[in-house]
Design an enzyme around this catalytic site. Structure first.
Site, PDB file in Angstrom:
ATOM      1  N   ARG A  58      34.647  -0.313  10.469  1.00 49.90           N
ATOM      2  CA  ARG A  58      35.155  -0.041  11.815  1.00 49.90           C
ATOM      3  C   ARG A  58      34.174   0.722  12.703  1.00 49.90           C
ATOM      4  O   ARG A  58      33.952   0.353  13.865  1.00 49.90           O
ATOM      5  CB  ARG A  58      36.462   0.786  11.758  1.00 49.90           C
ATOM      6  CG  ARG A  58      37.686  -0.021  11.502  1.00 49.90           C
ATOM      7  CD  ARG A  58      38.661   0.770  10.676  1.00 49.90           C
ATOM      8  NE  ARG A  58      38.113   0.903   9.350  1.00 49.90           N
ATOM      9  CZ  ARG A  58      38.298  -0.009   8.394  1.00 49.90           C
ATOM     10  NH1 ARG A  58      39.061  -1.029   8.609  1.00 49.90           N
ATOM     11  NH2 ARG A  58      37.722   0.120   7.212  1.00 49.90           N
ATOM     12  N   THR A  59      33.635   1.808  12.180  1.00 50.25           N
ATOM     13  CA  THR A  59      32.845   2.671  13.063  1.00 50.25           C
ATOM     14  C   THR A  59      31.598   1.944  13.547  1.00 50.25           C
ATOM     15  O   THR A  59      31.311   1.903  14.750  1.00 50.25           O
ATOM     16  CB  THR A  59      32.468   3.975  12.320  1.00 50.25           C
ATOM     17  OG1 THR A  59      33.651   4.524  11.758  1.00 50.25           O
ATOM     18  CG2 THR A  59      31.839   4.975  13.259  1.00 50.25           C
ATOM     19  N   LYS A  87      12.092   4.213   0.447  1.00 49.86           N
ATOM     20  CA  LYS A  87      10.751   4.580  -0.035  1.00 49.86           C
ATOM     21  C   LYS A  87      10.552   6.085  -0.056  1.00 49.86           C
ATOM     22  O   LYS A  87       9.452   6.570  -0.271  1.00 49.86           O
ATOM     23  CB  LYS A  87       9.689   3.953   0.875  1.00 49.86           C
ATOM     24  CG  LYS A  87       9.756   2.454   0.988  1.00 49.86           C
ATOM     25  CD  LYS A  87       8.699   1.969   1.986  1.00 49.86           C
ATOM     26  CE  LYS A  87       9.132   0.715   2.696  1.00 49.86           C
ATOM     27  NZ  LYS A  87       8.398   0.488   3.933  1.00 49.86           N
ATOM     28  N   ARG A 108      25.602   7.657  10.485  1.00 53.48           N
ATOM     29  CA  ARG A 108      26.507   7.995   9.376  1.00 53.48           C
ATOM     30  C   ARG A 108      25.641   8.261   8.163  1.00 53.48           C
ATOM     31  O   ARG A 108      24.749   7.474   7.836  1.00 53.48           O
ATOM     32  CB  ARG A 108      27.490   6.866   9.080  1.00 53.48           C
ATOM     33  CG  ARG A 108      28.269   7.117   7.792  1.00 53.48           C
ATOM     34  CD  ARG A 108      29.406   6.176   7.603  1.00 53.48           C
ATOM     35  NE  ARG A 108      30.459   6.414   8.573  1.00 53.48           N
ATOM     36  CZ  ARG A 108      31.661   5.829   8.524  1.00 53.48           C
ATOM     37  NH1 ARG A 108      31.949   4.996   7.548  1.00 53.48           N
ATOM     38  NH2 ARG A 108      32.571   6.089   9.441  1.00 53.48           N
ATOM     39  N   HIS A 136      34.117  13.707  11.607  1.00 56.31           N
ATOM     40  CA  HIS A 136      34.024  12.346  12.171  1.00 56.31           C
ATOM     41  C   HIS A 136      34.609  12.428  13.591  1.00 56.31           C
ATOM     42  O   HIS A 136      35.715  11.956  13.855  1.00 56.31           O
ATOM     43  CB  HIS A 136      34.817  11.385  11.280  1.00 56.31           C
ATOM     44  CG  HIS A 136      34.564   9.928  11.521  1.00 56.31           C
ATOM     45  ND1 HIS A 136      33.848   9.437  12.597  1.00 56.31           N
ATOM     46  CD2 HIS A 136      34.962   8.830  10.800  1.00 56.31           C
ATOM     47  CE1 HIS A 136      33.819   8.114  12.517  1.00 56.31           C
ATOM     48  NE2 HIS A 136      34.470   7.729  11.441  1.00 56.31           N
TER      49      HIS A 136
HETATM   50  N1   CP Z   1      37.629   4.984  10.017  1.00 56.45           N
HETATM   51  C1   CP Z   1      36.371   4.704   9.608  1.00 56.45           C
HETATM   52  O1   CP Z   1      35.469   5.519   9.697  1.00 56.45           O
HETATM   53  O2   CP Z   1      36.236   3.456   9.074  1.00 56.45           O
HETATM   54  P1   CP Z   1      34.879   2.861   8.488  1.00 56.45           P
HETATM   55  O3   CP Z   1      34.521   3.698   7.276  1.00 56.45           O
HETATM   56  O4   CP Z   1      35.182   1.443   8.158  1.00 56.45           O
HETATM   57  O5   CP Z   1      33.826   3.015   9.549  1.00 56.45           O
END
Ligand code: CP
Length: 308
Positions: A58-59, A87, A108, A136
């Site tokens: 999603r993100t 590496k 991320r 998040h």
């Molecule tokens: N909610 C969320 O962060 O989903 P993903 O891990 O799929 O990005």
């Protein structure tokens, strides 16, 4: 409204109430544009770099969709094993390099504090798309937007955060924002997976009210929103401990039959076993709509942070 510019977004506490309200207002405009099927060119010539050192559906895809919807371009990687991290390149060297290729970076990474570290070495805006079990913040903005759309307010609600509150980074950011807007929060988790004290201590500063319990059935009737999360298997040191705690909370038809008619069920997704798909068509279950709101909210964030 004159707003302090948002330079980096590494924690939800980078934002004031006014800035959050501004992002939510802008997200509503973006949602209207998406619904009207109009195309935008406001990010034409701009590049978003998506650096995903950890798995995501999603993100990453909603950030990419948001940039495409704004008329901009996207570069990046979805798997760190295809980058020079494989590496042995350090995170800071990656950032010092990518800042020359893009106008804004979303990252991320499994290490807590990684986006803050990246921001220290970066001359373009950094957005935290999840740093280990820490925070998040953009998920929180779409969670608040979902609540605003469904309840017409983000204040004075009773909200249950349920599941893995120790490692669940979405709940760490969300708790802070909900407290900032004067909500009552009920933390529902096994004792071993309670909300970390440093987050609870932080919200005491603005008078946040929290109640803790292990028993979902005891509190479900008091709630306006139930925000359930998966047990974060990847953050456990012991598989045995994960197996002992998994399956503790499961939403199914039986529990939904005793839940209030005006309760909304939210989940950041992905789910594992904590929501039985048999309830997906229940009108109170809004997690897929919540996931869709990632696009307008991230469009708003990109536009604001790119200072367009
Ligand atoms: N909610 C969320 O962060 O989903 P993903 O891990 O799929 O990005």
């Amino acid at each position: 409204m004159v707003l302090k510019q948002i330079t980096h977004l590494t924690s939800i506490d980078n934002l004031t109430k006014e800035q959050i309200n501004f992002i939510l207002d802008k997200s509503k405009q973006m949602l209207n544009i998406l619904n009207s099927k109009k195309t935008l060119n406001i990010c034409k010539g701009k590049i978003l770099a998506c650096l995903f050192f950890e798995a995501s559906t999603r993100t990453r895809l909603s950030f990419e969709a948001a940039m495409h919807r704004l008329g901009g371009n996207v570069i990046g990687f979805a798997d760190a094993s295809t980058s020079s991290a494989k590496k042995g390149e350090s995170l800071t060297d990656t950032i010092k390099t990518v800042q020359n290729y893009a106008d804004i970076i979303c990252i991320r990474h499994p290490l807590e504090g990684s986006s803050k570290l990246a921001a220290k070495y970066c001359k373009i805006p950094i957005i935290n798309a999840g740093d280990g079990g820490h925070e998040h913040p953009t998920q929180t903005l779409m969670d608040l937007f979902t609540i605003m759309i469904k309840k017409n307010t983000i204040s004075n609600l009773k909200i249950g955060l349920c599941g893995d509150l120790k490692f669940g980074r979405t709940t760490h950011s969300l708790l802070q924002a909900l407290a900032l807007f004067g909500n009552e929060i009920i933390c529902i988790s096994p004792e071993e997976l309670r909300m970390p004290n440093e987050i609870k201590d932080k919200i005491q500063n603005y008078g946040g009210k929290i109640f803790q319990t292990e028993n979902l059935n005891e509190v479900i009737n008091k709630l306006d929103i139930l925000y359930i999360t998966r047990i974060q298997k990847e953050r456990f040191i012991s598989e045995k401990e994960y197996l002992r705690l998994k399956g503790r909370y499961i939403l199914d038809k039986k529990i939904m039959s005793i839940a209030p008619k005006n309760l909304f069920i939210m989940h950041p997704l992905p789910r594992v076993d904590e929501i039985n798909p048999e309830i997906d068509n229940d009108k109170r279950c809004i997690y897929f709509q919540q996931a869709f709101f990632g696009v307008p909210v991230r469009m708003a964030i990109l536009e604001i942070m790119l200072k367009i």
